[in-house]
Design a protein around this motif. Structure first.
Motif, PDB file in Angstrom:
ATOM      1  N   LEU A 168       0.859  -1.186   0.000  1.00 26.66           N
ATOM      2  CA  LEU A 168       0.000   0.000   0.000  1.00 26.66           C
ATOM      3  C   LEU A 168       0.891   1.231   0.000  1.00 26.66           C
ATOM      4  O   LEU A 168       1.669   1.435   0.933  1.00 26.66           O
ATOM      5  CB  LEU A 168      -0.926   0.006   1.219  1.00 26.66           C
ATOM      6  N   SER A 169       0.794   2.044  -1.050  1.00 26.09           N
ATOM      7  CA  SER A 169       1.651   3.218  -1.172  1.00 26.09           C
ATOM      8  C   SER A 169       1.213   4.309  -0.208  1.00 26.09           C
ATOM      9  O   SER A 169       0.117   4.276   0.356  1.00 26.09           O
ATOM     10  CB  SER A 169       1.614   3.743  -2.608  1.00 26.09           C
ATOM     11  N   ARG A 170       2.059   5.296  -0.045  1.00 26.06           N
ATOM     12  CA  ARG A 170       1.735   6.434   0.818  1.00 26.06           C
ATOM     13  C   ARG A 170       0.519   7.176   0.291  1.00 26.06           C
ATOM     14  O   ARG A 170      -0.316   7.655   1.066  1.00 26.06           O
ATOM     15  CB  ARG A 170       2.949   7.353   0.916  1.00 26.06           C
ATOM     16  N   ASP A 171       0.369   7.287  -1.026  1.00 30.05           N
ATOM     17  CA  ASP A 171      -0.790   7.976  -1.601  1.00 30.05           C
ATOM     18  C   ASP A 171      -2.088   7.250  -1.237  1.00 30.05           C
ATOM     19  O   ASP A 171      -3.092   7.888  -0.889  1.00 30.05           O
ATOM     20  CB  ASP A 171      -0.649   8.044  -3.126  1.00 30.05           C
ATOM     21  N   VAL A 172      -2.069   5.919  -1.324  1.00 28.84           N
ATOM     22  CA  VAL A 172      -3.266   5.149  -0.984  1.00 28.84           C
ATOM     23  C   VAL A 172      -3.600   5.289   0.496  1.00 28.84           C
ATOM     24  O   VAL A 172      -4.759   5.500   0.869  1.00 28.84           O
ATOM     25  CB  VAL A 172      -3.064   3.662  -1.356  1.00 28.84           C
ATOM     26  N   LEU A 173      -2.591   5.217   1.354  1.00 23.25           N
ATOM     27  CA  LEU A 173      -2.825   5.323   2.795  1.00 23.25           C
ATOM     28  C   LEU A 173      -3.323   6.720   3.181  1.00 23.25           C
ATOM     29  O   LEU A 173      -4.202   6.857   4.040  1.00 23.25           O
ATOM     30  CB  LEU A 173      -1.541   4.985   3.556  1.00 23.25           C
ATOM     31  N   SER A 174      -2.780   7.751   2.562  1.00 23.18           N
ATOM     32  CA  SER A 174      -3.232   9.119   2.857  1.00 23.18           C
ATOM     33  C   SER A 174      -4.683   9.304   2.431  1.00 23.18           C
ATOM     34  O   SER A 174      -5.487   9.901   3.158  1.00 23.18           O
ATOM     35  CB  SER A 174      -2.333  10.131   2.141  1.00 23.18           C
ATOM     36  N   VAL A 224     -12.038   9.397   7.823  1.00 22.91           N
ATOM     37  CA  VAL A 224     -12.533  10.507   8.642  1.00 22.91           C
ATOM     38  C   VAL A 224     -13.828  11.057   8.058  1.00 22.91           C
ATOM     39  O   VAL A 224     -14.813  11.303   8.782  1.00 22.91           O
ATOM     40  CB  VAL A 224     -11.466  11.610   8.755  1.00 22.91           C
ATOM     41  N   ASP A 225     -13.866  11.264   6.736  1.00 24.04           N
ATOM     42  CA  ASP A 225     -15.065  11.817   6.101  1.00 24.04           C
ATOM     43  C   ASP A 225     -16.262  10.897   6.284  1.00 24.04           C
ATOM     44  O   ASP A 225     -17.376  11.356   6.582  1.00 24.04           O
ATOM     45  CB  ASP A 225     -14.804  12.039   4.612  1.00 24.04           C
ATOM     46  N   ARG A 226     -16.067   9.614   6.114  1.00 25.84           N
ATOM     47  CA  ARG A 226     -17.169   8.669   6.257  1.00 25.84           C
ATOM     48  C   ARG A 226     -17.643   8.570   7.710  1.00 25.84           C
ATOM     49  O   ARG A 226     -18.842   8.408   7.963  1.00 25.84           O
ATOM     50  CB  ARG A 226     -16.746   7.284   5.744  1.00 25.84           C
ATOM     51  N   ARG A 227     -16.718   8.679   8.620  1.00 24.34           N
ATOM     52  CA  ARG A 227     -17.089   8.611  10.028  1.00 24.34           C
ATOM     53  C   ARG A 227     -17.917   9.832  10.422  1.00 24.34           C
ATOM     54  O   ARG A 227     -18.928   9.706  11.130  1.00 24.34           O
ATOM     55  CB  ARG A 227     -15.836   8.508  10.886  1.00 24.34           C
TER      56      ARG A 227
END
Length: 496
Positions: free
Chosen positions: A414-420, A427-430
């Protein structure tokens, strides 16, 4: 024929003779004796050795004391005793087979030949299947015979697989076909290993195995579960190397395990429960499977009733398998140890199906899984063929094998872009979920850490499902932003 294991277990063939393989290690050689190079429980191996049939050379001196303590048999000195041998070392006619098994901790080579192993090699089912699949990937597939099972012959292998599984099993429900494909992609992400043995499975903070997923297919009736099991079993036997299936019933849960058979395999978890004939040995169970196997559990067969302690322990073990992909083994001194359960697990449950069909919601909650799909009762035609066509099965089998083959050690990065992106979407979904609950639009479960790990896990499975596409110019073992989006889209279509 005498089967040392209970009849029907371990895939034994009544027309063949079982053997007891004896593997030797050199404890003085630190390199050869490396613990990680030794065989592990449930390993699949190919062996070369010398078969020993001669009962005259069998040494039963170590069984004399056991025989005396049990008060059975005859004889006394070295080479005599527990197995009832005469002076020439031959088995006497005075003991029938059952008596022999009662008197011996191990049958003699005349009944259970020994294979003295000279060399062995571990066999990884996924690697073996992948090698065969890539060798035949250039072979053309006649699409004229499978046009009824897919929308267009121009689809890539992944889309082809989803359409074929959806149409054949789930009456065209694409989300169910995709969820099943993700489950077939399930395989543990592992630590690096410097030996032929696979590395240790990695786990999330919530103790789930990274890269593994299970699927709960919820149907409105027990009959629907049985019908689905029959077609799923026939289909999966065409696609994966090893499949085991079982009906989870009160009778199976109540059994003592000493007489475990393939027809009632859920009666025990693999524990070292001492019995009269299997003292000190693990009791064979359907949950003893090689890495990469597929386990199908028909929970819809479980009726209401009282579950004893043994049955409860089996349910706890099954729950650990569906949630964490681990299997408990019990050894002497009541010591429990969690072995890895790197299996593809599918559960059929009776519950509230699609469009509110059915009313029993207790069964669907018994064995919690990574993904849940609610379906209507399948309307299979009477006498319809349960299996896929040969051409479709061949293409799907080859595609799934290529996806599961070794690529960069078998792990999905999992790349940094995917994790970010994942952190922002979490957060948005929560926040959106809390606002909906506060707005009175209907209560929904709070989104938490387990949901986040599930999304990342399915992202890995989405990425793996694209490794085996023949049309792809290159295959990398890394997830993309598109894989993350596909994981969220599938999660929204199915029930968590």
């Amino acid at each position: 024929h005498l089967d040392w294991c209970p009849a029907g277990t371990m895939g034994s063939d009544e027309n063949q003779v079982p053997v007891l393989a004896k593997v030797y290690y050199d404890d003085d050689d630190s390199t050869e004796c490396d613990e990680s190079n030794r065989l592990r429980l449930n390993d699949v191996v190919e062996m070369v050795g010398i078969v020993h049939f001669d009962p005259m050379e069998a040494d039963f001196s170590g069984q004399n004391q056991q025989q005396k303590n049990s008060g059975g048999g005859s004889g006394g000195g070295t080479g005599d005793g527990a197995c009832g041998k005469d002076g020439d070392g031959l088995l006497t006619d005075s003991f029938d087979d059952l008596s022999l098994f009662d008197r011996c901790s191990l049958p003699p080579p005349s009944l259970l030949p020994r294979l003295h192993v000279l060399t062995y090699n571990r066999v990884d089912l996924d690697e073996a299947a992948c090698k065969i699949a890539w060798e035949g990937s250039d072979a053309s597939v006649d699409m004229t015979d499978v046009s009824s099972e897919v929308t267009t012959s121009a689809d890539d292998d992944r889309t082809f697989a989803i359409n074929a599984l959806s149409d054949h099993l789930f009456e065209g429900t694409k989300s169910a076909g995709e969820a099943l494909l993700m489950t077939l992609m399930s395989m543990a992400e592992r630590e690096s290993s410097h030996s032929s043995a696979p590395g240790k499975p990695m786990q999330t903070p919530s103790s789930t195995t990274l890269g593994c997923a299970s699927l709960n297919i919820i149907l409105p009736t027990a009959r629907a579960c049985s019908n689905m099991k029959g077609r799923l079993e026939a289909t999966l036997q065409q696609l994966v190397p090893v499949i085991a299936s079982a009906d989870l019933t009160l009778g199976a849960l109540a059994a003592d395990g000493a007489g475990a058979t393939a027809s009632s395999p859920c009666q025990t978890i693999p524990i070292g429960s001492p019995t009269k004939t299997n003292e000190g040995r693990l009791v064979p169970s359907i949950m003893q499977l090689p890495k990469g196997a597929t386990l199908l559990i028909n929970q819809g067969a479980l009726s209401e009733g009282r579950i004893a302690e043994r049955g409860h322990r089996t349910l706890v073990a099954l729950s650990g398998l569906t949630q964490n992909h681990t299997v408990p083994y019990r050894f002497d001194g009541m010591m429990d140890y969690q072995f890895e359960g790197d299996y593809r697990v599918i559960v059929l449950s009776e519950g509230t199906g699609k469009n509110g069909q059915g009313s029993n919601t207790n069964g669907e909650k018994l064995l919690d899984c990574t993904m849940k799909v609610r379906l209507s009762a399948p309307d299979y035609e009477e006498g319809a063929v349960q299996t896929l066509s040969f051409e479709t099965a061949e293409r799907l089998r080859s595609y799934i094998a290529r996806c599961r083959g070794p690529a960069d050690g078998g792990n999905i990065r999992l790349s940094r872009d995917v994790l970010s992106r994942a952190e922002r979407d979490f957060v948005d979904r929560r926040v959106a979920n809390r606002e909906r609950n506060q707005g009175g639009s209907g209560p929904s479960a709070e989104i938490g850490e387990e949901d986040f790990h599930r999304w990342l896990n399915v992202t890995r499975l989405q990425a793996r499902s694209k490794l085996g596409i023949v049309a792809a110019s290159s295959s990398t073992a890394g997830a993309s932003l598109g894989d993350w989006e596909d994981a969220l889209k599938l999660d929204d279509l199915i029930e968590k």
